[in-house]
Design an enzyme around this catalytic site. Sequence first.
Site, mmCIF file in Angstrom:
data_model
loop_
_atom_site.group_PDB
_atom_site.id
_atom_site.type_symbol
_atom_site.label_atom_id
_atom_site.label_comp_id
_atom_site.label_asym_id
_atom_site.label_seq_id
_atom_site.Cartn_x
_atom_site.Cartn_y
_atom_site.Cartn_z
ATOM 1 N N GLU A 94 -2.887 -4.655 -3.167
ATOM 2 C CA GLU A 94 -3.344 -5.488 -4.286
ATOM 3 C C GLU A 94 -3.254 -4.720 -5.600
ATOM 4 O O GLU A 94 -2.878 -5.281 -6.635
ATOM 5 C CB GLU A 94 -4.791 -5.942 -4.060
ATOM 6 C CG GLU A 94 -4.992 -6.824 -2.847
ATOM 7 C CD GLU A 94 -5.334 -6.032 -1.584
ATOM 8 O OE1 GLU A 94 -4.796 -4.929 -1.411
ATOM 9 O OE2 GLU A 94 -6.122 -6.543 -0.782
ATOM 10 N N CYS A 127 -4.011 0.580 -2.580
ATOM 11 C CA CYS A 127 -3.894 -0.672 -1.827
ATOM 12 C C CYS A 127 -2.754 -1.539 -2.367
ATOM 13 O O CYS A 127 -2.341 -1.408 -3.533
ATOM 14 C CB CYS A 127 -5.189 -1.463 -1.910
ATOM 15 S SG CYS A 127 -6.528 -0.808 -0.898
ATOM 16 N N CYS A 151 -10.152 -5.310 0.104
ATOM 17 C CA CYS A 151 -11.285 -4.385 0.202
ATOM 18 C C CYS A 151 -12.187 -4.558 -1.024
ATOM 19 O O CYS A 151 -11.834 -5.228 -2.002
ATOM 20 C CB CYS A 151 -10.786 -2.942 0.309
ATOM 21 S SG CYS A 151 -10.212 -2.233 -1.243
ATOM 22 N N GLU A 171 0.234 5.137 0.725
ATOM 23 C CA GLU A 171 -0.704 6.162 1.177
ATOM 24 C C GLU A 171 -0.237 7.549 0.738
ATOM 25 O O GLU A 171 0.898 7.726 0.285
ATOM 26 C CB GLU A 171 -0.846 6.072 2.705
ATOM 27 C CG GLU A 171 -1.469 4.750 3.117
ATOM 28 C CD GLU A 171 -1.696 4.617 4.607
ATOM 29 O OE1 GLU A 171 -1.209 5.464 5.392
ATOM 30 O OE2 GLU A 171 -2.370 3.626 4.993
ATOM 31 N N CYS A 210 -10.697 -3.635 -4.364
ATOM 32 C CA CYS A 210 -9.663 -4.588 -4.805
ATOM 33 C C CYS A 210 -10.283 -5.902 -5.263
ATOM 34 O O CYS A 210 -9.746 -6.561 -6.155
ATOM 35 C CB CYS A 210 -8.634 -4.804 -3.709
ATOM 36 S SG CYS A 210 -7.515 -3.400 -3.537
ATOM 37 N N ASN A 239 0.837 -1.198 0.000
ATOM 38 C CA ASN A 239 0.000 0.000 0.000
ATOM 39 C C ASN A 239 0.875 1.253 0.000
ATOM 40 O O ASN A 239 1.955 1.289 0.607
ATOM 41 C CB ASN A 239 -1.019 -0.001 1.150
ATOM 42 C CG ASN A 239 -0.416 -0.227 2.527
ATOM 43 O OD1 ASN A 239 0.642 -0.831 2.671
ATOM 44 N ND2 ASN A 239 -1.091 0.266 3.546
HETATM 45 N N1 THU Z 1 -5.269 -1.760 2.458
HETATM 46 C C1 THU Z 1 -4.693 -2.527 1.504
HETATM 47 O O1 THU Z 1 -3.595 -2.228 1.014
HETATM 48 N N2 THU Z 1 -5.353 -3.621 1.077
HETATM 49 C C2 THU Z 1 -6.534 -4.059 1.575
HETATM 50 O O2 THU Z 1 -7.076 -5.043 1.110
HETATM 51 C C3 THU Z 1 -7.159 -3.357 2.705
HETATM 52 C C4 THU Z 1 -6.569 -2.035 3.043
HETATM 53 C C5 THU Z 1 -4.558 -0.573 2.940
HETATM 54 C C6 THU Z 1 -5.171 0.743 2.528
HETATM 55 C C7 THU Z 1 -4.626 1.667 3.583
HETATM 56 O O3 THU Z 1 -3.336 2.121 3.177
HETATM 57 C C8 THU Z 1 -4.466 0.805 4.803
HETATM 58 O O4 THU Z 1 -4.541 -0.550 4.344
HETATM 59 C C9 THU Z 1 -5.521 1.039 5.856
HETATM 60 O O5 THU Z 1 -6.791 0.946 5.325
#
Ligand code: THU
Length: 131
Positions: free
Chosen positions: A52, A50, A83, A41, A86, A39
């Site tokens: 994925e 994310c 999520c 941010e 994704c 991920n």
């Molecule tokens: N996140 C992912 O990278 N993948 C997921 O399937 C769920 C959430 C990340 C997004 C964000 O940077 C952090 O987790 C908190 O939500």
Amino acid sequence: MKLFTAAKTVRENAHAPYSNFKVGAALKTTDGTVFSGCNVENVAYPEGTCAEAGAIAAMVAAGQGGIAEILVMADSEVPITPCGGCRQKIAEFGTPDTLIILASPDAEVGRTTLGALLPGAFVPAHLDAGA
Ligand code: THU
């Protein structure tokens, strides 16, 4: 490289200063190649991506497609699943049988399928039906 190891390695590079929740993902294509992502941010929160999505972007950039399985790793008591967004991204390159492996940094903690997580997915056949 095994999916578990690939996800664990890439997760270390996650850029998650806002949530402090690092995620790693590693996928295997139908021809056996492994791609990984973490991920990323952003201070403008909705611009974050994310893990994925990163793995899928790496796969497409390499000229490949077709996800056979994908492992998602985070350090949480409740195993994380991809999520909603994704799940749809995985559906673009997967099938209902695509294996989704849930993992902590210590171990694999669960297995499910894309079909179980995203029943009734919106797929290209829907566009054909509308044409
Ligand atoms: N996140 C992912 O990278 N993948 C997921 O399937 C769920 C959430 C990340 C997004 C964000 O940077 C952090 O987790 C908190 O939500």
